[in-house]
Scaffold this active site. Structure first.
Site, PDB file in Angstrom:
ATOM      1  N   ARG A  62      72.846  59.459  84.178  1.00 51.34           N
ATOM      2  CA  ARG A  62      72.393  60.726  84.764  1.00 51.34           C
ATOM      3  C   ARG A  62      71.960  60.438  86.193  1.00 51.34           C
ATOM      4  O   ARG A  62      70.883  59.900  86.432  1.00 51.34           O
ATOM      5  CB  ARG A  62      71.213  61.251  83.933  1.00 51.34           C
ATOM      6  CG  ARG A  62      70.771  62.647  84.267  1.00 51.34           C
ATOM      7  CD  ARG A  62      69.440  62.936  83.605  1.00 51.34           C
ATOM      8  NE  ARG A  62      68.345  62.319  84.345  1.00 51.34           N
ATOM      9  CZ  ARG A  62      67.250  61.823  83.818  1.00 51.34           C
ATOM     10  NH1 ARG A  62      67.079  61.830  82.508  1.00 51.34           N
ATOM     11  NH2 ARG A  62      66.298  61.292  84.559  1.00 51.34           N
TER      12      ARG A  62
ATOM     13  N   HIS B  90      66.400  64.710  85.192  1.00 52.31           N
ATOM     14  CA  HIS B  90      66.607  65.278  83.850  1.00 52.31           C
ATOM     15  C   HIS B  90      66.800  66.791  83.967  1.00 52.31           C
ATOM     16  O   HIS B  90      67.741  67.361  83.434  1.00 52.31           O
ATOM     17  CB  HIS B  90      65.411  64.958  82.952  1.00 52.31           C
ATOM     18  CG  HIS B  90      65.341  65.775  81.707  1.00 52.31           C
ATOM     19  ND1 HIS B  90      66.243  65.644  80.673  1.00 52.31           N
ATOM     20  CD2 HIS B  90      64.493  66.774  81.344  1.00 52.31           C
ATOM     21  CE1 HIS B  90      65.941  66.517  79.720  1.00 52.31           C
ATOM     22  NE2 HIS B  90      64.899  67.220  80.115  1.00 52.31           N
TER      23      HIS B  90
ATOM     24  N   TYR C 215      59.978  56.860  87.639  1.00 52.82           N
ATOM     25  CA  TYR C 215      60.233  55.947  86.515  1.00 52.82           C
ATOM     26  C   TYR C 215      61.464  55.058  86.662  1.00 52.82           C
ATOM     27  O   TYR C 215      61.702  54.228  85.817  1.00 52.82           O
ATOM     28  CB  TYR C 215      60.298  56.718  85.192  1.00 52.82           C
ATOM     29  CG  TYR C 215      61.276  57.893  85.153  1.00 52.82           C
ATOM     30  CD1 TYR C 215      62.634  57.681  84.947  1.00 52.82           C
ATOM     31  CD2 TYR C 215      60.832  59.204  85.324  1.00 52.82           C
ATOM     32  CE1 TYR C 215      63.518  58.745  84.905  1.00 52.82           C
ATOM     33  CE2 TYR C 215      61.710  60.274  85.288  1.00 52.82           C
ATOM     34  CZ  TYR C 215      63.049  60.043  85.076  1.00 52.82           C
ATOM     35  OH  TYR C 215      63.929  61.102  85.041  1.00 52.82           O
TER      36      TYR C 215
END
Lengths: 375, 340
Positions: free
Chosen positions: A270, A274, A283
């Site tokens: 990805r 998100h 992160y």
């Protein structure tokens, strides 16, 4: 991350676009070699359209036109390859990020926009032939894998599959991700699919991150090996559109023929957030993102087509079409109106329900009371 | 088919009426539905060869085959989730949950999927799925086997919730639930599976969602559902001996609720007691009490009282007689409403 030496990995195009099949890809080469140039070009066109639409939708969310957008940026090859492997009679159960799967099947991209704008909970009618048997999105992760399995059980019970006539046999394909793969529903769906020999393909896009939690926290075992506890399971490079196409095509063919369900883990990434509410810089590292940029599925396919002699005019045409699609989505999104308040009372039940009817009438009277007061 | 001698005994036919236990009436109702529509399916754990742990589906797999009466894997979410998919494919699944306390692994599929899919799809999808749940106490069973979870489902828009209290209702209500285009949570009072009653197989008495006066009276209105209706009738009989005339209303449908007979009764008696096995906090009894207060306030001579299970986990079986409302606890509430 894909272990570079995983002997199970089906990959046909290397990251630089060269034709370099892995040993595991050998059985699939006949499928890919049979593809005419027009199909190869269509795969690239689909991916370019997908990226342009996805970028436009992300912009629209940033500009306040959508409540949310889950980008598909980076996952185009897994989605295009698998969707192009389906047949007209197959049934598609997407999760919520399979934008190009839906549009390939015929769903209007603005219908996806309407969902994310807050105008509808679904957006399109799976039973309308123009939507290619594509079910609306399901936002509770993994819940729809069971619906797909149940639908497939219906195909078995009604004799709509494994008839001996491949042209009319039906199958289901369900999309989910590495995060959803931890849900009990996914495992229960696999139990039921195996028990009733359901003609179903479980298509897992492993995009490495369940929002902020890496796949290593989801499983100590490669996800395709988890599925192998229930059914034959295949690991494919999800950034290789040809490999994604080939493995899905064979899995669907086998499912339709009555061989039972199949699982596919498509290793991808990805490249965006998100959703537009997410901040991946908190992160993951730019080094990691950069390593996947080098494996961009569009760059890979473009290099492959160029090496086969695709012209600059072809790529210019693709880019123009993608831009036109994005412009059209913007124009039509900005023209979307609102919905009447009374619509929330519609279709709560199929048969009349006194409580809902009473509250609908009350709201109408309440709103009318303001109009009377103003006059 | 052959009927094996088990807990549910063969029917006894008398003229046009048939006397049978409630569990056997459910079996007969499902058999009629299976015979009438080849897309009616039964699904659940142990419902095929065994006939279910209460034998309610006994003989149906032998009669209709393994693709109509499915012994499923042991996974409630899987059962309900696949039932949803089957409904999408044009089937009418009737799901058996083995015990009340076992429904919760399937709770997500019932509340976030089954209940909402018709609305989510803007009416394009119907969800004719029946979730049968043997519920309630009185059988001295272990933890998770005696609960009354109805409020979780009545709180969820999109679900219909019903509970028969007699064999005749069981026979007709299960068929009406299967015929409904909406999902129906069908709560079977397991304590009543063996209670015999007359079933009129020729015509249904009242519609699925009607409440019904089952005993006439003039002083106090007693309302409840499922096995509690029996207890209410016991209380009414005892009260009569003490000179108090109780009217008893069987709610039958917990969502939607048919308030007509209840309000009509309360307007005559001026007093009402709701009795239920479930904990009283945010319960069906709470909802009925509030609505009666809103709509019949000036007819009330006393506050509406609820007699409920206590707001504690269902206790170990040796205490169920204390936990479950009995006729004495109902009469204590009757005394209190009469004291006003």
């Amino acid at each position: 991350m894909i272990p570079p030496d995983d002997p199970a990995l089906v990959r046909i195009l290397a990251a630089d676009g060269s034709y370099a099949p892995t040993p595991a890809a050998e059985p699939y080469l006949e499928i890919v070699d049979a593809l005419p140039d027009a199909d190869l070009e269509q795969f690239y066109r689909d991916m370019a359209n997908s990226r342009a639409f996805d970028r436009q939708a992300t912009h629209l969310q940033r500009q306040g036109q959508l409540a949310l957008w889950p980008p598909s940026f980076g996952q185009e090859a897994a989605q295009v390859g698998s969707a192009r492997a389906t047949r007209t009679q197959d049934h598609i159960f997407p999760s919520y990020r399979e934008h190009v799967v839906c549009t390939i099947r015929g769903v209007d991209p603005v219908d996806i926009i309407r969902l994310m704008r807050g105008l509808t909970h679904s957006g399109w009618d799976a039973a309308d032939p123009k939507n290619g048997n594509t079910r609306p999105y399901t936002l509770v992760l993994g819940a729809h894998t069971l619906h797909a399995t149940g639908y497939g059980m219906g195909l078995v019970f009604d004799g709509r599959t494994a008839t001996g006539e491949p042209e009319r046999d039906e199958a289901v394909i369900v999309y989910y991700g590495d995060g959803a793969s931890s849900q009990g529903d996914v495992h229960e769906a696999m139990v039921f699919a195996a028990s009733y020999r359901v003609p179903q393909v479980f298509f897992l896009q492993n995009n490495q991150w369940a929002i902020s939690v890496p796949v290593a926290t989801q499983s100590r075992t490669p996800l395709h090996l988890r599925a192998a506890g229930y059914m034959p399971s295949i690991l494919v490079d999800g950034n290789d559109v040809l490999a994604s196409y080939a493995v899905t095509k064979r899995a669907l063919d086998e499912a339709r023929a009555g061989d039972g369900p199949r699982a596919i883990e498509a290793m991808t990434y990805r490249m965006g957030a998100h959703t537009t509410s997410d901040d991946p810089t908190k992160y993951r590292t730019s080094d990691e993102e950069q390593s996947w940029t080098l494996r961009d599925p569009l760059v890979r396919m473009r290099a492959f087509l160029q090496a086969r002699g695709a012209s600059d005019a072809f790529f210019a045409d693709v880019d123009a079409e993608a831009q036109a699609l994005a412009d059209d989505v913007r124009t039509r999104t900005n023209a979307l109106g609102t919905i009447p308040a009374e619509s929330m009372f519609a279709h709560v039940y199929s048969d009349p329900h006194p409580l809902v009817a009473e509250q609908r009438a009350w709201l109408a009277d309440y709103e009318a009371s303001f109009e009377e007061g103003a006059s | 088919m052959t009927e094996a001698a088990t807990t549910t005994r063969p029917a006894e036919v008398t003229g046009t009426l048939t006397t049978m236990p409630l569990g056997r009436a459910l079996n007969a109702g499902m058999r009629a539905a299976l015979a009438a529509d080849d897309h009616v399916l039964l699904m659940g754990e142990d419902i095929g060869r065994l006939g279910g742990v209460f034998r309610v589906t006994e003989g149906l797999q032998a009669e209709f085959g393994e693709q109509r009466v499915l012994d499923t894997p042991l996974a409630e979410s899987g059962i309900i989730g696949t039932a949803i998919g089957l409904a999408m494919a044009g089937f009418r699944p009737v799901v058996e949950i083995q015990f009340d306390g076992f429904v919760f692994p399937g709770f997500d599929q019932i509340t976030t999927q089954l209940a909402k899919l018709t609305n989510r799809s803007e009416g394009r999808l119907q969800m004719p799925v029946v979730i049968r749940i043997p519920y309630g106490g009185h059988i001295g069973a272990v933890e998770h086997h005696q609960e009354s979870p109805e409020a979780y489902f009545t709180h969820t828009a999109g679900l219909r919730v019903v509970s028969p209290s007699t064999a005749n209702d069981a026979y007709w209500m299960i068929q009406d639930a299967i015929a409904s285009p909406d999902p129906v949570v069908f709560l079977e009072p397991k304590a009543k599976y063996w209670a015999k009653g007359e079933v009129d197989t020729a015509s249904r008495a009242v519609p699925l969602h009607a409440s019904r006066v089952v005993r006439r009276g003039t002083d106090v209105t007693l309302v409840g559902h499922g096995a509690m209706v029996t207890t209410l009738l016991q209380a009414a009989a005892l009260a009569e001996g003490e000179g108090t005339s109780c009217e008893v209303v069987d709610l039958r449908s917990l969502s939607p609720i048919d308030y007509g007979p209840i309000l009509d009764s309360v307007r005559r008696t001026g007093r009402m007691v709701y009795a239920q096995e479930a904990p009283g906090f945010t319960s069906v009894g709470s909802e009925v009490a509030a609505t009666v207060m809103e709509r019949a306030f000036y007819a009330l001579e006393a506050p509406v009282l609820r007699v409920s299970g206590f707001d504690v986990p269902f206790p170990p079986a040796k205490l169920e007689g204390v936990y479950l409302p009995d006729a004495d606890r109902i009469l204590e509430a009757v005394d209190r409403v009469l004291a006003h």
